[in-house]
Design a protein around this motif. Structure first.
Motif, PDB file in Angstrom:
ATOM      1  N   TRP A 171       0.854  -1.177   0.000  1.00 45.61           N
ATOM      2  CA  TRP A 171       0.000   0.000   0.000  1.00 45.61           C
ATOM      3  C   TRP A 171       0.899   1.238   0.000  1.00 45.61           C
ATOM      4  O   TRP A 171       1.771   1.373   0.875  1.00 45.61           O
ATOM      5  CB  TRP A 171      -0.898   0.031   1.234  1.00 45.61           C
ATOM      6  CG  TRP A 171      -1.955  -1.039   1.256  1.00 45.61           C
ATOM      7  CD1 TRP A 171      -3.248  -0.916   0.837  1.00 45.61           C
ATOM      8  CD2 TRP A 171      -1.808  -2.384   1.734  1.00 45.61           C
ATOM      9  NE1 TRP A 171      -3.920  -2.101   1.016  1.00 45.61           N
ATOM     10  CE2 TRP A 171      -3.064  -3.017   1.571  1.00 45.61           C
ATOM     11  CE3 TRP A 171      -0.740  -3.115   2.267  1.00 45.61           C
ATOM     12  CZ2 TRP A 171      -3.277  -4.345   1.924  1.00 45.61           C
ATOM     13  CZ3 TRP A 171      -0.950  -4.436   2.628  1.00 45.61           C
ATOM     14  CH2 TRP A 171      -2.203  -5.039   2.444  1.00 45.61           C
ATOM     15  N   HIS A 217      -4.530   3.606  -3.715  1.00 46.03           N
ATOM     16  CA  HIS A 217      -4.773   2.992  -2.407  1.00 46.03           C
ATOM     17  C   HIS A 217      -3.889   1.764  -2.218  1.00 46.03           C
ATOM     18  O   HIS A 217      -3.245   1.612  -1.182  1.00 46.03           O
ATOM     19  CB  HIS A 217      -6.248   2.607  -2.279  1.00 46.03           C
ATOM     20  CG  HIS A 217      -6.590   1.902  -1.006  1.00 46.03           C
ATOM     21  ND1 HIS A 217      -6.538   2.528   0.224  1.00 46.03           N
ATOM     22  CD2 HIS A 217      -6.982   0.624  -0.756  1.00 46.03           C
ATOM     23  CE1 HIS A 217      -6.890   1.678   1.174  1.00 46.03           C
ATOM     24  NE2 HIS A 217      -7.151   0.511   0.603  1.00 46.03           N
ATOM     25  N   ARG A 227      -8.351   6.196  -2.290  1.00 45.57           N
ATOM     26  CA  ARG A 227      -9.442   6.081  -1.330  1.00 45.57           C
ATOM     27  C   ARG A 227      -9.169   6.980  -0.134  1.00 45.57           C
ATOM     28  O   ARG A 227      -8.016   7.237   0.225  1.00 45.57           O
ATOM     29  CB  ARG A 227      -9.626   4.631  -0.884  1.00 45.57           C
ATOM     30  CG  ARG A 227     -10.288   3.756  -1.931  1.00 45.57           C
ATOM     31  CD  ARG A 227     -10.397   2.313  -1.494  1.00 45.57           C
ATOM     32  NE  ARG A 227     -10.966   2.184  -0.155  1.00 45.57           N
ATOM     33  CZ  ARG A 227     -11.134   1.013   0.464  1.00 45.57           C
ATOM     34  NH1 ARG A 227     -10.792  -0.114  -0.155  1.00 45.57           N
ATOM     35  NH2 ARG A 227     -11.635   0.969   1.669  1.00 45.57           N
ATOM     36  N   SER A 230      -6.787   5.911   3.061  1.00 46.98           N
ATOM     37  CA  SER A 230      -5.332   5.993   2.873  1.00 46.98           C
ATOM     38  C   SER A 230      -4.911   7.410   2.488  1.00 46.98           C
ATOM     39  O   SER A 230      -3.840   7.874   2.884  1.00 46.98           O
ATOM     40  CB  SER A 230      -4.861   4.995   1.819  1.00 46.98           C
ATOM     41  OG  SER A 230      -5.525   5.182   0.590  1.00 46.98           O
TER      42      SER A 230
END
Length: 395
Positions: A171, A217, A227, A230
Motif C-alpha cells: 500500500w 490505495h 481512497r 489511505s
C-alpha cells in the motif's frame, strides 16, 4: 403527568442544544489539555490489555494503539516543553511495546526492510519523534541511524517506490510514512537521505491514480484507485517529505474526497463498500478517514481542521472527567488514539507552510438547526397546549 415528562424532555433537549452550540461556536481553550486527558485514559486502557483486544478486531490493532499513543505524546511534548520529560518516558514505553513479540507478531521478519515497510516506517517515525524531544540517549541515535539506513537501502534496491507491508501486498501510504521518517532523520541528525526521498517522489509521481491524480490505495497485488482512508494518512505525512508535492496532492484530496460532513471513502461521483481500512460508511463518509483527515488539515494549516474538530466534539459523545477524557464512552480505544494523534497533529519536518484560506462559518447552520429543532418543537407544543387550556377555561 404527561406534561411533566414533556417538560423534562424539553429541558434535556435545551441543555443538549446549549452544550452543542457552545462546542460549535465558542473559542477553543487548550486542545492539548484534552489530549493529555485522553492519553491518561489510553494508558490505563493499554495496561488493561486494550491493545491485545484491538488486535483481534483490526489487522494492526495492537501496533496502532501503541504507536499512536507514543506519537501523540511526542506531539504534546514538542508543543509544551514542560511536558517533554513525561512525553519522552511515554514515547519510550510505547516504542518498547511495539518492539516486543506482540508488536512484531503480525509481520514477516524476512521482508525488506525487516518486518515490512509498514512496521519499519511507523516504528522509525516514533524513533525520530523520541529524538525530536531532545532527551534521547546514544543508543536511540544508533537505532534511528541503523533503521533509517535499512529503510533507505530497501527503497534503493526495490523495483517500485511502494514496498511490501506483507508478503505480496503493498500500500503506497506505508511507503509514505517510511520516506517521511528518512526526512525526519535528515532534519534531526544529519542530511543523509535527501536523495532517497527525492528519488522516491520522482518515482511516485509516475504512478499516480489516473482518475484522481492522487497516489493509489493499493499497489500490489493489484493497483486500486485512491481512497479516503489511505489518502487522509498520505496527506498527513507527505508535507514532511516534499511540501510542494504535498500542496498539489492536498488540493486534489480536498476536491475529490472532502465535503460538508467529513471525508468520503471513495472519490466524489463514485461509491463502494466499507472494509477494514475504512470502517462502516455513513452516507459514503468514513469515520476513520475523517478523524485522520483532521490531522492532515492541521499540518496543512487548513481551517478545515477546526470544522472537523468541532464536529467531532459534537457527535463523538465526549466525556471529560477530572483527569481523563474519552469518546463514545471509551468503547473503542483505538478511535481515541487516532483522535488524540490527529488533534495534536503538527509537522515534524516542514516549517512555514502557508495558511490556507478560511472557511465560511455557514457550515454550522445545519448543525444548529438540528440541535435546536427538537427543543423548539417541544417548547412550542407545550405553549400551544397551555394556550388551549386557557381558552377552554375562558369559555
Amino acid at each position: 403527568m404527561l406534561r411533566k415528562v414533556v417538560i423534562g424532555v424539553a429541558v434535556i433537549a435545551t441543555l443538549v442544544a446549549g452544550v452543542g452550540t457552545a462546542r460549535l461556536v465558542l473559542p477553543w481553550t487548550d486542545p492539548a489539555r484534552g489530549v493529555v486527558k485522553q492519553l491518561k485514559f489510553l494508558r490505563a486502557e493499554l495496561e488493561n490489555g486494550a491493545d491485545v483486544a484491538a488486535q483481534k478486531q483490526f489487522p494492526e490493532g495492537y501496533f496502532f494503539l501503541n504507536v499512536l499513543y507514543g506519537l501523540s505524546w511526542v506531539q504534546v511534548g514538542l508543543d509544551d516543553p514542560e511536558r517533554s520529560a513525561d512525553a519522552t518516558a511515554e514515547a519510550r514505553w510505547a516504542l518498547d511495546r511495539i518492539a516486543s513479540r506482540d508488536g512484531t507478531a503480525p509481520f514477516d521478519e524476512s521482508l525488506q526492510p525487516r518486518y515490512g515497510v509498514f512496521y519499519a516506517g511507523w516504528t522509525n517515525w516514533l524513533r525520530g519523534g523520541l529524538f525530536a524531544l531532545g532527551r534521547s540517549e546514544a543508543a536511540d541515535r544508533a537505532a534511528f541511524t541503523s533503521a533509517s539506513a535499512e529503510i533507505a537501502s530497501a527503497f534503493r534496491t526495490a523495483p517500485s517506490p511502494f514496498l511490501a507491508a506483507y508478503p505480496g501486498q503493498a500500500w503506497p501510504v506505508d511507503s509514505v510514512v517510511a520516506i517521511a521518517s528518512l526526512r525526519l532523520y535528515d532534519a534531526l541528525v544529519a542530511p543523509r537521505f535527501g536523495q532517497a526521498a527525492r528519488t522516491w517522489v520522482t518515482a511516485a509521481r509516475t504512478r499516480l491514480d489516473p482518475a484522481t491524480g492522487l497516489l493509489p490505495h493499493q499497489a500490489v497485488p493489484q493497483v486500486s484507485g485512491a481512497r479516503g482512508s489511505s489518502q487522509a494518512m498520505i496527506q498527513r505525512f507527505l508535507v514532511d517529505i516534499d511540501p510542494a508535492f504535498a500542496e498539489e496532492q492536498y488540493a486534489l484530496f480536498k476536491e475529490r474526497f472532502v465535503n460538508g460532513l467529513g471525508v468520503r471513502e471513495y472519490p466524489e461521483g463514485t461509491s463502494g463498500h466499507g472494509d477494514v481500512d475504512s470502517g462502516p460508511l455513513v452516507f459514503g463518509m468514513s469515520l476513520s478517514a475523517t478523524v485522520v483527515g483532521l490531522g492532515a488539515a492541521r499540518v496543512h494549516h487548513d481551517p478545515l481542521a477546526d470544522r472537523l474538530a468541532r464536529t467531532g466534539e459534537l457527535v463523538g459523545l465526549p466525556f471529560s472527567g477530572l483527569t481523563t477524557k474519552r469518546y463514545l464512552f471509551g468503547a473503542v480505544p483505538i478511535g481515541d488514539a487516532f483522535l488524540a494523534w490527529s488533534t495534536s497533529a503538527r509537522p515534524l519536518v516542514a516549517a512555514g507552510q502557508p495558511e490556507l484560506d478560511g472557511e465560511s462559518g455557514w457550515w454550522r447552520l445545519p448543525w444548529l438547526v438540528l440541535l435546536w429543532l427538537p427543543a423548539l418543537l417541544l417548547w412550542g407544543a407545550l405553549r400551544l397546549r397551555h394556550r388551549g387550556r386557557r381558552r377552554r377555561r375562558a369559555r
